[in-house]
Design a protein around this motif. Structure first.
Motif, PDB file in Angstrom:
ATOM      1  N   VAL A 166       0.837  -1.201   0.000  1.00 35.90           N
ATOM      2  CA  VAL A 166       0.000   0.000   0.000  1.00 35.90           C
ATOM      3  C   VAL A 166       0.870   1.250   0.000  1.00 35.90           C
ATOM      4  O   VAL A 166       0.596   2.223  -0.716  1.00 35.90           O
ATOM      5  N   GLY A 167       1.945   1.252   0.809  1.00 35.87           N
ATOM      6  CA  GLY A 167       2.837   2.408   0.848  1.00 35.87           C
ATOM      7  C   GLY A 167       3.519   2.661  -0.479  1.00 35.87           C
ATOM      8  O   GLY A 167       3.638   3.813  -0.930  1.00 35.87           O
ATOM      9  N   GLU A 168       3.973   1.598  -1.133  1.00 42.63           N
ATOM     10  CA  GLU A 168       4.664   1.746  -2.416  1.00 42.63           C
ATOM     11  C   GLU A 168       3.730   2.215  -3.527  1.00 42.63           C
ATOM     12  O   GLU A 168       4.168   2.834  -4.497  1.00 42.63           O
ATOM     13  N   ASN A 169       2.441   1.903  -3.395  1.00 42.25           N
ATOM     14  CA  ASN A 169       1.469   2.258  -4.435  1.00 42.25           C
ATOM     15  C   ASN A 169       0.477   3.307  -3.936  1.00 42.25           C
ATOM     16  O   ASN A 169      -0.673   3.354  -4.390  1.00 42.25           O
ATOM     17  N   ALA A 170       0.941   4.137  -3.004  1.00 39.76           N
ATOM     18  CA  ALA A 170       0.055   5.122  -2.378  1.00 39.76           C
ATOM     19  C   ALA A 170      -0.585   6.056  -3.389  1.00 39.76           C
ATOM     20  O   ALA A 170      -1.779   6.369  -3.303  1.00 39.76           O
ATOM     21  N   ALA A 171       0.192   6.509  -4.364  1.00 44.46           N
ATOM     22  CA  ALA A 171      -0.344   7.466  -5.339  1.00 44.46           C
ATOM     23  C   ALA A 171      -1.487   6.861  -6.143  1.00 44.46           C
ATOM     24  O   ALA A 171      -2.552   7.480  -6.314  1.00 44.46           O
ATOM     25  N   ALA A 172      -1.293   5.634  -6.626  1.00 46.01           N
ATOM     26  CA  ALA A 172      -2.333   4.988  -7.424  1.00 46.01           C
ATOM     27  C   ALA A 172      -3.572   4.685  -6.579  1.00 46.01           C
ATOM     28  O   ALA A 172      -4.710   4.842  -7.033  1.00 46.01           O
ATOM     29  N   VAL A 180      -4.232   8.169   0.697  1.00 40.57           N
ATOM     30  CA  VAL A 180      -3.357   7.127   1.234  1.00 40.57           C
ATOM     31  C   VAL A 180      -1.942   7.666   1.187  1.00 40.57           C
ATOM     32  O   VAL A 180      -1.464   8.069   0.124  1.00 40.57           O
ATOM     33  N   THR A 181      -1.285   7.694   2.333  1.00 45.59           N
ATOM     34  CA  THR A 181       0.088   8.192   2.358  1.00 45.59           C
ATOM     35  C   THR A 181       1.036   7.094   2.812  1.00 45.59           C
ATOM     36  O   THR A 181       0.671   6.223   3.615  1.00 45.59           O
ATOM     37  N   LYS A 182       2.232   7.171   2.293  1.00 42.45           N
ATOM     38  CA  LYS A 182       3.259   6.209   2.692  1.00 42.45           C
ATOM     39  C   LYS A 182       3.578   6.354   4.178  1.00 42.45           C
ATOM     40  O   LYS A 182       3.870   5.367   4.865  1.00 42.45           O
ATOM     41  N   ALA A 183       3.490   7.594   4.674  1.00 42.60           N
ATOM     42  CA  ALA A 183       3.778   7.844   6.093  1.00 42.60           C
ATOM     43  C   ALA A 183       2.778   7.123   6.998  1.00 42.60           C
ATOM     44  O   ALA A 183       3.150   6.541   8.026  1.00 42.60           O
ATOM     45  N   SER A 184       1.490   7.144   6.636  1.00 49.68           N
ATOM     46  CA  SER A 184       0.472   6.468   7.447  1.00 49.68           C
ATOM     47  C   SER A 184       0.674   4.964   7.440  1.00 49.68           C
ATOM     48  O   SER A 184       0.560   4.302   8.482  1.00 49.68           O
ATOM     49  N   ALA A 185       0.966   4.417   6.252  1.00 49.84           N
ATOM     50  CA  ALA A 185       1.230   2.976   6.172  1.00 49.84           C
ATOM     51  C   ALA A 185       2.428   2.609   7.032  1.00 49.84           C
ATOM     52  O   ALA A 185       2.426   1.583   7.735  1.00 49.84           O
ATOM     53  N   GLY A 186       3.461   3.448   7.013  1.00 46.48           N
ATOM     54  CA  GLY A 186       4.645   3.187   7.824  1.00 46.48           C
ATOM     55  C   GLY A 186       4.351   3.266   9.312  1.00 46.48           C
ATOM     56  O   GLY A 186       4.882   2.479  10.105  1.00 46.48           O
ATOM     57  N   ALA A 187       3.493   4.202   9.710  1.00 46.53           N
ATOM     58  CA  ALA A 187       3.134   4.328  11.129  1.00 46.53           C
ATOM     59  C   ALA A 187       2.402   3.077  11.615  1.00 46.53           C
ATOM     60  O   ALA A 187       2.642   2.598  12.732  1.00 46.53           O
ATOM     61  N   ILE A 188       1.519   2.533  10.796  1.00 46.79           N
ATOM     62  CA  ILE A 188       0.804   1.311  11.167  1.00 46.79           C
ATOM     63  C   ILE A 188       1.787   0.147  11.284  1.00 46.79           C
ATOM     64  O   ILE A 188       1.693  -0.676  12.199  1.00 46.79           O
ATOM     65  N   GLN A 189       2.749   0.087  10.360  1.00 45.66           N
ATOM     66  CA  GLN A 189       3.748  -0.973  10.423  1.00 45.66           C
ATOM     67  C   GLN A 189       4.547  -0.911  11.724  1.00 45.66           C
ATOM     68  O   GLN A 189       4.858  -1.951  12.320  1.00 45.66           O
ATOM     69  N   ARG A 190       4.863   0.282  12.176  1.00 41.99           N
ATOM     70  CA  ARG A 190       5.605   0.412  13.441  1.00 41.99           C
ATOM     71  C   ARG A 190       4.758  -0.061  14.619  1.00 41.99           C
ATOM     72  O   ARG A 190       5.270  -0.695  15.547  1.00 41.99           O
ATOM     73  N   GLN A 191       3.449   0.226  14.585  1.00 38.94           N
ATOM     74  CA  GLN A 191       2.566  -0.253  15.643  1.00 38.94           C
ATOM     75  C   GLN A 191       2.481  -1.779  15.639  1.00 38.94           C
ATOM     76  O   GLN A 191       2.402  -2.417  16.694  1.00 38.94           O
ATOM     77  N   LEU A 192       2.505  -2.356  14.454  1.00 37.01           N
ATOM     78  CA  LEU A 192       2.480  -3.819  14.345  1.00 37.01           C
ATOM     79  C   LEU A 192       3.729  -4.441  14.961  1.00 37.01           C
ATOM     80  O   LEU A 192       3.668  -5.514  15.575  1.00 37.01           O
ATOM     81  N   LEU A 193       4.859  -3.782  14.799  1.00 34.89           N
ATOM     82  CA  LEU A 193       6.091  -4.279  15.413  1.00 34.89           C
ATOM     83  C   LEU A 193       5.968  -4.297  16.935  1.00 34.89           C
ATOM     84  O   LEU A 193       6.449  -5.235  17.596  1.00 34.89           O
TER      85      LEU A 193
END
Length: 492
Positions: A166-172, A180-193
């Motif tokens: 999702v982060g890599e294809n945020a623009a599409a 959809v922003t790459k930053a939001s996807a990354g923030a969720i990934q950090r919470q998953l960790l």
């Protein structure tokens, strides 16, 4: 005591009972620490099991596991229990264990409990991960993408891979679904960790818990008591609360409508219930209220166990028809206000000043009001709680291990299953795309003019042609020069 009821205790020689036909109207067991809530819970769980009703309860402090074994005959304990049994009119009191299935999200003190990321869904996951509104929206979009592309979300690895996609294809994706922003996807990934570090990776996966295994009846017709080891789980309170809410939601979705039965199909005890409601957004509270309100028609009774009835939101508390209130302490203005609210929640009894009695209740005493056969709450009564026949206290590790090994479910959930899902599919896609890009780069390197560069053989032919052309030109030029020079010399 009626065979269609559970004896809770006695009030001035009169039995206080919980009618099985009204047990699906939910209930509350409340009281300060050390006032006897655990013993009351154990007594009710035994009663439901004996009536053929399966039970699910969480062992928060590790002291409920003794319900699987007969009570102790140690002199002091035996004397106190038999005296209480006689006091409440329990003539046939005896020690007995109960059929118990042990469960543990971490797989150490019981059969592992798992569910898939897809079954948990984005709403509960967002609450579990403590996401803000924007991040919750991105997570919902990620689940939508998974559904449309046929990507199974089984474990946290699958969800991490999906969020990376999702982060890599945020623009599409933004063009189609909204921001959809790459930053939001990354923030969720950090919470998953962080969730993974708390043991969440053990909870998500397969084989997933089968709801039917919670509804088991043993060979003698007693309902199985499903005991969740929650002492370690309580260090991750959001995971604990989210798991139990997920389980309630699964019961609600899987069980058919049955209306009012002579006895429930399952009774669910939610200990430390305040954890379910702490910091819960309104949307989630609405979901909880709806599940509690409607699940009774599926034959499920839900009993919240907490220190203070004020921990339960009013909309949910209104659904709780059966109430057992142990002592409340009221030293501060806030506590006094909570005590008054608890007193006002009972049907009045002219013989009892509830607000005055509540702080004075002894250990093993409670104010009790249950629904009668017409569905109306009975007047509140000061009640001595009947003793359970099972052991009060924890099991030894050896005893627990033997009971787990002898369980009909032994071996069914122990080994995780890792079938092809979103993580593997997205990884394979990425590898295939990388290989295709490498081949395209090798076969079609761009030139300055933007055209495809010639192959090695074409280059060789071109270079040989250039060399031959230079030789021919040189010979012709040499002949012309020599002819010109010869003519000049002849002219002399």
């Amino acid at each position: 005591m009626a065979s269609d009821a559970i004896l809770i205790g006695a009030a001035q020689g009169r039995a206080q009972q919980l009618l099985l036909s009204r047990a699906n109207r939910h209930g509350l067991i409340a009281g300060a620490t050390g006032t006897g809530k655990t013993v009351t819970l154990q007594r009710l769980a035994e009663g439901f099991s004996a009536a053929g009703v399966p039970v699910f309860l969480a062992d928060v402090k590790g002291d409920l596991a003794g319900i699987a074994m007969p009570g102790s005959s140690q002199a002091a304990t035996h004397a106190a229990l038999t005296a209480r049994a006689a006091e409440v009119g329990l003539a046939d009191f005896s020690y007995a264990g109960n059929p118990v299935t042990f469960w543990d999200l971490y797989g150490r003190q019981g059969h592992p409990v798992r569910t898939t990321v897809s079954e948990m869904g984005p709403l509960l996951l967002a609450r579990l991960l403590d996401l803000n509104e924007t991040q919750e929206g991105v997570l919902a979009i990620a689940f939508r993408v998974a559904d449309e592309q046929g990507l199974l979300l089984l474990n946290l690895e699958d969800l991490q891979a999906l969020l990376a996609y999702v982060g890599e294809n945020a623009a599409a994706l933004t063009t189609r679904y909204g921001n959809v922003t790459k930053a939001s996807a990354g923030a969720i990934q950090r919470q998953l960790l962080q969730l993974e570090a708390q043991g969440g990776d053990l909870f998500f996966g397969e084989p997933a818990l089968a709801i039917a295994d919670l509804l088991a009846i043993d060979e003698s017709g007693r309902g199985m008591i499903n005991l969740l080891a929650a002492d370690r789980l309580m260090t991750s309170p959001k995971l604990y609360a989210t798991f139990l809410l997920w389980l309630l939601s699964e019961l609600f979705e899987d069980l058919p409508e049955v209306g009012d039965l002579a006895r429930p199909k399952l009774v669910f005890f939610f200990d430390e219930a305040h954890l379910l409601f702490d910091d819960a957004p309104k949307g989630l509270l609405d979901t909880i209220e709806q599940v509690v309100r409607l699940i009774r028609s599926k034959g499920v009774g839900v009993y919240f166990v907490t220190q203070n009835p004020a921990d339960i939101p009013d909309a949910v508390a209104a659904q709780l028809g059966n109430r057992i209130q142990h002592a409340l302490r009221a030293f501060t203005p806030k506590e006094q206000k909570a005590l008054k609210a608890a007193a006002d929640g009972f049907r009045p009894n002219p013989a009892i000043d509830v607000a005055a009695v509540l702080p004075a209740l002894k250990v093993g005493e409670a104010l009790v009001s249950t629904l009668d056969s017409e569905g109306a709450p009975s007047p509140v009564e000061r009640t001595l709680i009947a003793p359970p026949g099972s052991r009060l206290g924890p099991l030894e590790d050896r005893e627990r291990a033997l009971l787990i090994a002898a369980s009909p479910l032994a071996g069914r959930y122990q080994e995780p299953i890792d079938r092809e899902s979103a993580g593997e599919i997205l990884s394979a896609r990425a590898e295939a795309a990388a290989e295709a890009a490498a081949r395209a780069k090798a076969d079609a390197r761009p030139t300055r003019q933007g055209r495809a560069s010639p192959s090695f053989q074409d280059e060789m032919v071109r270079e040989v042609g250039k060399a031959v052309k230079r030789q021919v030109v040189n010979r012709i030029a040499g002949s012309l020069v020599r002819g010109l020079l010869g003519g000049l010399f002849k002219g002399r």
